[in-house]
Design a protein around this motif. Structure first.
Motif, PDB file in Angstrom:
ATOM      1  N   ALA A 188       1.654 -18.866  29.697  1.00 18.88           N
ATOM      2  CA  ALA A 188       0.343 -18.541  30.254  1.00 18.88           C
ATOM      3  C   ALA A 188       0.154 -19.206  31.609  1.00 18.88           C
ATOM      4  N   ALA A 189      -0.747 -18.623  32.420  1.00 22.95           N
ATOM      5  CA  ALA A 189      -0.972 -19.115  33.783  1.00 22.95           C
ATOM      6  C   ALA A 189      -1.443 -20.569  33.786  1.00 22.95           C
ATOM      7  N   ALA A 190      -2.278 -20.948  32.820  1.00 22.42           N
ATOM      8  CA  ALA A 190      -2.796 -22.317  32.782  1.00 22.42           C
ATOM      9  C   ALA A 190      -1.676 -23.320  32.559  1.00 22.42           C
ATOM     10  N   GLU A 191      -0.718 -22.965  31.701  1.00 25.23           N
ATOM     11  CA  GLU A 191       0.409 -23.866  31.449  1.00 25.23           C
ATOM     12  C   GLU A 191       1.355 -23.912  32.642  1.00 25.23           C
ATOM     13  N   ARG A 192       1.574 -22.759  33.281  1.00 23.86           N
ATOM     14  CA  ARG A 192       2.466 -22.736  34.445  1.00 23.86           C
ATOM     15  C   ARG A 192       1.906 -23.584  35.581  1.00 23.86           C
ATOM     16  N   ALA A 193       0.582 -23.622  35.721  1.00 23.40           N
ATOM     17  CA  ALA A 193      -0.040 -24.357  36.823  1.00 23.40           C
ATOM     18  C   ALA A 193       0.200 -25.858  36.717  1.00 23.40           C
ATOM     19  N   GLN A 194       0.507 -26.335  35.528  1.00 22.91           N
ATOM     20  CA  GLN A 194       0.726 -27.762  35.338  1.00 22.91           C
ATOM     21  C   GLN A 194       2.149 -28.188  35.678  1.00 22.91           C
ATOM     22  N   LEU A 195       3.027 -27.204  35.936  1.00 23.30           N
ATOM     23  CA  LEU A 195       4.433 -27.524  36.226  1.00 23.30           C
ATOM     24  C   LEU A 195       4.622 -27.722  37.723  1.00 23.30           C
ATOM     25  N   GLN A 196       5.466 -28.663  38.064  1.00 22.50           N
ATOM     26  CA  GLN A 196       5.832 -28.882  39.462  1.00 22.50           C
ATOM     27  C   GLN A 196       7.197 -28.295  39.768  1.00 22.50           C
ATOM     28  N   ASP A 197       8.026 -28.210  38.745  1.00 20.70           N
ATOM     29  CA  ASP A 197       9.365 -27.674  38.960  1.00 20.70           C
ATOM     30  C   ASP A 197       9.323 -26.147  38.991  1.00 20.70           C
ATOM     31  N   ASP A 198      10.326 -25.598  39.671  1.00 26.81           N
ATOM     32  CA  ASP A 198      10.446 -24.147  39.811  1.00 26.81           C
ATOM     33  C   ASP A 198      11.157 -23.593  38.585  1.00 26.81           C
ATOM     34  N   LEU A 199      10.463 -23.542  37.474  1.00 27.34           N
ATOM     35  CA  LEU A 199      11.068 -23.134  36.207  1.00 27.34           C
ATOM     36  C   LEU A 199      10.881 -21.641  35.970  1.00 27.34           C
ATOM     37  N   PRO A 200      11.701 -21.050  35.095  1.00 28.63           N
ATOM     38  CA  PRO A 200      11.569 -19.615  34.804  1.00 28.63           C
ATOM     39  C   PRO A 200      10.184 -19.301  34.240  1.00 28.63           C
ATOM     40  N   HIS A 201       9.663 -18.141  34.597  1.00 34.15           N
ATOM     41  CA  HIS A 201       8.356 -17.750  34.064  1.00 34.15           C
ATOM     42  C   HIS A 201       8.325 -16.309  33.583  1.00 34.15           C
ATOM     43  N   LEU A 202       9.252 -15.465  34.030  1.00 29.90           N
ATOM     44  CA  LEU A 202       9.298 -14.074  33.569  1.00 29.90           C
ATOM     45  C   LEU A 202      10.169 -13.954  32.326  1.00 29.90           C
ATOM     46  N   SER A 203       9.825 -12.977  31.477  1.00 26.61           N
ATOM     47  CA  SER A 203      10.702 -12.685  30.346  1.00 26.61           C
ATOM     48  C   SER A 203      11.977 -12.034  30.872  1.00 26.61           C
ATOM     49  N   LEU A 204      13.030 -12.084  30.078  1.00 25.77           N
ATOM     50  CA  LEU A 204      14.304 -11.498  30.515  1.00 25.77           C
ATOM     51  C   LEU A 204      14.165 -10.011  30.850  1.00 25.77           C
ATOM     52  N   PRO A 205      13.503  -9.184  30.017  1.00 20.83           N
ATOM     53  CA  PRO A 205      13.340  -7.767  30.391  1.00 20.83           C
ATOM     54  C   PRO A 205      12.543  -7.593  31.681  1.00 20.83           C
ATOM     55  N   ALA A 206      11.485  -8.373  31.859  1.00 23.08           N
ATOM     56  CA  ALA A 206      10.685  -8.254  33.081  1.00 23.08           C
ATOM     57  C   ALA A 206      11.497  -8.660  34.301  1.00 23.08           C
ATOM     58  N   LEU A 207      12.288  -9.725  34.172  1.00 21.26           N
ATOM     59  CA  LEU A 207      13.122 -10.181  35.293  1.00 21.26           C
ATOM     60  C   LEU A 207      14.134  -9.110  35.675  1.00 21.26           C
ATOM     61  N   LEU A 208      14.774  -8.516  34.700  1.00 19.91           N
ATOM     62  CA  LEU A 208      15.734  -7.448  34.978  1.00 19.91           C
ATOM     63  C   LEU A 208      15.053  -6.266  35.664  1.00 19.91           C
ATOM     64  N   ALA A 209      13.856  -5.877  35.184  1.00 16.75           N
ATOM     65  CA  ALA A 209      13.167  -4.726  35.759  1.00 16.75           C
ATOM     66  C   ALA A 209      12.744  -5.001  37.196  1.00 16.75           C
ATOM     67  N   VAL A 210      12.197  -6.210  37.456  1.00 13.81           N
ATOM     68  CA  VAL A 210      11.766  -6.548  38.813  1.00 13.81           C
ATOM     69  C   VAL A 210      12.963  -6.623  39.744  1.00 13.81           C
ATOM     70  N   ARG A 211      14.054  -7.260  39.285  1.00 13.44           N
ATOM     71  CA  ARG A 211      15.258  -7.350  40.123  1.00 13.44           C
ATOM     72  C   ARG A 211      15.848  -5.965  40.394  1.00 13.44           C
ATOM     73  N   ALA A 212      15.857  -5.101  39.365  1.00 11.68           N
ATOM     74  CA  ALA A 212      16.405  -3.752  39.549  1.00 11.68           C
ATOM     75  C   ALA A 212      15.569  -2.942  40.532  1.00 11.68           C
ATOM     76  N   ALA A 213      14.265  -3.224  40.584  1.00 19.37           N
ATOM     77  CA  ALA A 213      13.388  -2.514  41.519  1.00 19.37           C
ATOM     78  C   ALA A 213      13.435  -3.122  42.921  1.00 19.37           C
TER      79      ALA A 213
END
Length: 635
Positions: A188-213
């Protein structure tokens, strides 16, 4: 009634909406959603996604090699996929430790060449065409919540860009253990906002779809399959293409074979996105989906995690996401449905109403299934509940209203007409107009001859006893012929035939009742002699007047006391004819209109043209002595 029905509709819709918002309909909605997928079966569509499966056969080819040391084989598989024209490969297996790192824990120098064991695999990672997966063990608000691939592999990624090359493999498991929905960003966005590191945030299917596009993985929205999608949009239903096994799955050992690049199935992967993952049962990556459930609570047909990801990826590439109507349209639809139910079942018989309810539920399911195939999700549980509540409410109003009406009519007519007449009135669906209505009937008036002389020789208590005993006997033939006893006037009785239920043979019924009443009076004369011997009473007899014509039926009286009665010239004339019986010396006197209405079956005696009080024109009257019914004669 209209206000009651409107209140019923509004209350039903409000209750259903409250139950839906409170989550109390979620269980039934899930079951209905599962049923829709099962009824849909396998959907025929061009698949842009393929699976390379580590299945039982592939495991059997390498029985002595732990999965940790399969990275060399995976590197070969990915290379060959790239050679046949696969643009991106998603590895749905988490290698949190590399073989090189694991071997180093056994002591440096004990395994020559161990440092280069993963060279080929790291080269594939460096190409940017092989995507890895990570997972979470918590909410995702802290770095410690993430289970990432081995640092050896992360360092091999282009520009050490985890967000562009690592997706999250977490599946959204609902309360009953089934995977029905997905999120583009599992964290969730609230949990991601607490991270400082550049960690993964997309699901594997979403990442593949965005990269393919060819779009930026760090953007907050994308155009996928011709549809705009948002990073933090609510969880969406996975539009499964079908039950487990729907996606084409190529066993890994086929890709590792020496002739793999000439294998037609391998060549058929050109241009597709490939997910490489485990489907073997022993690798424990199987999940319950809508195709696993049944209405008895059983579970079957497990689907591998890699195939779940394939369904999500295919949906994103196609732009085919199941949509739900907005809340305002859902509420409007429930209102329209409830109003239709009210209008359809308001006047149907109860048994037809039950059939209409069952038919409505069946049509609702059919409509939901048709729209489901078009990509729309109807809140069928809410709609079915609204339909049922409206149905039950209308039925309840009808039953209670009809029961009140039946009781009212019984109270109004039950003492004066037979039970058969009351039931006929209720069954006809017609109700007398209590404000007044014209109706053609035959009116009978009867009184006791010499009643004044009799009452003078009896006590008051004996007079009441005599009247009660006589009227108890007299009412039986009157009610048996469908007569409506209007009122008792001292020793007289007024009866209508053809009221409140119209009767086509009301004149014949009245004459039969009059003949039976005459017979009752003759028998009652014997009772009088036995009950009051030696009182020198006049002989007991009755006079009966009959006339057919139009009367006005309605409630007559004051607001304090009213009664349903008949008024008009027909009533007056029947009363006058009853009074003329003694003067003409006959027991039953009927007008010419009554005789004509009864037909040729009436046996008449003398006939006179007389004048009665209140009428200027003379009238013809007949003495009734019998009525023929075929071979049977009453006399």
């Amino acid at each position: 009634m209209p206000l009651k029905l409107l209140a019923l509709v509004l209350l039903s819709v409000a209750l259903v909406e409250w139950l839906a918002r409170a989550g109390l309909l979620d269980g039934s909605e899930r079951r209905l959603l599962d049923l829709q997928f099962q009824l849909q079966g396998q959907r025929d569509t061009q698949q842009q996604v393929a699976i390379v499966a580590i299945d039982e056969d592939s495991l059997a080819r390498y029985p002595d090699a732990p999965m940790l040391f399969w990275t060399d084989r995976l590197a070969v598989a990915v290379e060959r996929l790239r050679q046949v024209g696969v643009p991106l490969v998603g590895l749905d297996m988490l290698y949190s430790i590399s073989p090189e790192r694991w071997l180093s824990t056994l002591g440096d120098g004990q395994f020559p060449g161990a440092r280069d064991y993963d060279r080929a695999f790291r080269e594939q990672l460096a190409s940017g065409q092989l995507l890895l997966v990570a997972s979470r063990s918590g909410s995702g608000a802290a770095v410690s919540d993430y289970l990432l691939p081995s640092p050896d592999y992360l360092l091999a990624l282009p520009d050490y860009d985890l967000q562009a090359h690592v997706g999250l493999a977490d599946l959204l498991v609902e309360g009953d253990g089934l995977v029905r929905r997905f999120r583009l960003a599992p964290v969730a966005a609230a949990e991601r906002a607490q991270l400082q590191d550049d960690l993964p945030h997309l699901s594997l299917p979403a990442l593949l779809a965005v990269r393919a596009a060819g779009q930026d993985v760090r953007a907050g929205a994308w155009q996928l399959g011709g549809r705009a999608v948002q990073l933090d949009q609510p969880a969406a239903v996975i539009p499964y293409l079908g039950p487990p096994g729907t996606f084409h799955s190529l066993p890994l050992h086929r890709l590792l074979a020496d002739d793999a690049l000439s294998d037609p199935e391998v060549l058929a992967l050109r241009g597709k996105l490939v997910l490489l993952g485990a489907t073997a049962a022993g690798l424990n990556d199987a999940h319950f989906t809508p195709f696993s459930s049944d209405w008895l609570g059983g579970r079957s047909l497990l689907m591998s995690g890699v195939e779940v990801h394939a369904n999500v990826l295919q949906a994103l590439l196609d732009g085919r996401l199941l949509r739900s109507p907005e809340t305002v349209w859902q509420v409007f639809g429930l209102l329209v449905l409830s109003l239709l139910v009210v209008c359809c079942v308001l006047r149907l018989p109860v048994w037809a109403t039950l059939l209409a309810w069952l038919l409505g539920l069946a049509l609702l399911l059919a409509l939901g299934q048709w729209l489901f195939r078009l990509g729309w999700l109807l809140p069928q549980s809410a709609a079915g509940l609204a339909l049922s509540l409206s149905f039950l409410g209308v039925l309840g109003l009808r039953l209670t209203g009809e029961e009140r009406e039946r009781n009212r009519l019984r109270q109004m007519f039950g003492r004066y007409v037979s039970e058969q007449v009351v039931e006929a009135l209720l069954s006809s669906g017609e109700r007398p107009e209590l404000g007044g209505q014209a109706q053609r009937v035959t009116v009978l008036f009867s009184d006791i001859r010499n009643f004044t002389s009799i009452s003078e020789r009896l006590t008051a208590k004996e007079v009441v006893e005599m009247l009660n005993a006589y009227f108890a006997r007299a009412c039986e033939p009157l009610l048996a012929e469908g007569g409506s006893i209007d009122k008792f006037i001292g020793d007289a009785v007024m009866v209508e035939f053809g009221s409140p239920v119209p009767l086509g043979d009301h004149a014949q019924r009245a004459i039969r009742a009059a003949l039976a009443l005459k017979k009752v009076s003759e028998e009652f004369a014997g009772w009088m002699q036995q009950r009051f011997p030696g009182r020198d009473l006049p002989a007991f007899a009755v006079g009966i007047g009959l006339h057919s014509g139009e009367v006005v039926l309605g409630n007559i009286g004051s607001p304090v006391r009213m009664e349903f009665t008949a008024i008009g010239d027909t009533v007056n004339l029947a009363s006058r004819l009853e009074g003329m019986t003694k003067e003409l010396g006959c027991a039953i006197l009927a007008s010419a209109e009554c005789i004509a209405e009864a037909g040729e079956l009436v046996s008449c005696g003398r006939s006179e043209v007389i004048r009665v009080k209140g009428r200027e024109a003379p009238i013809r009257v007949f003495e009734v002595i019998g009525l023929h019914q075929g071979d049977h004669e009453n006399a």
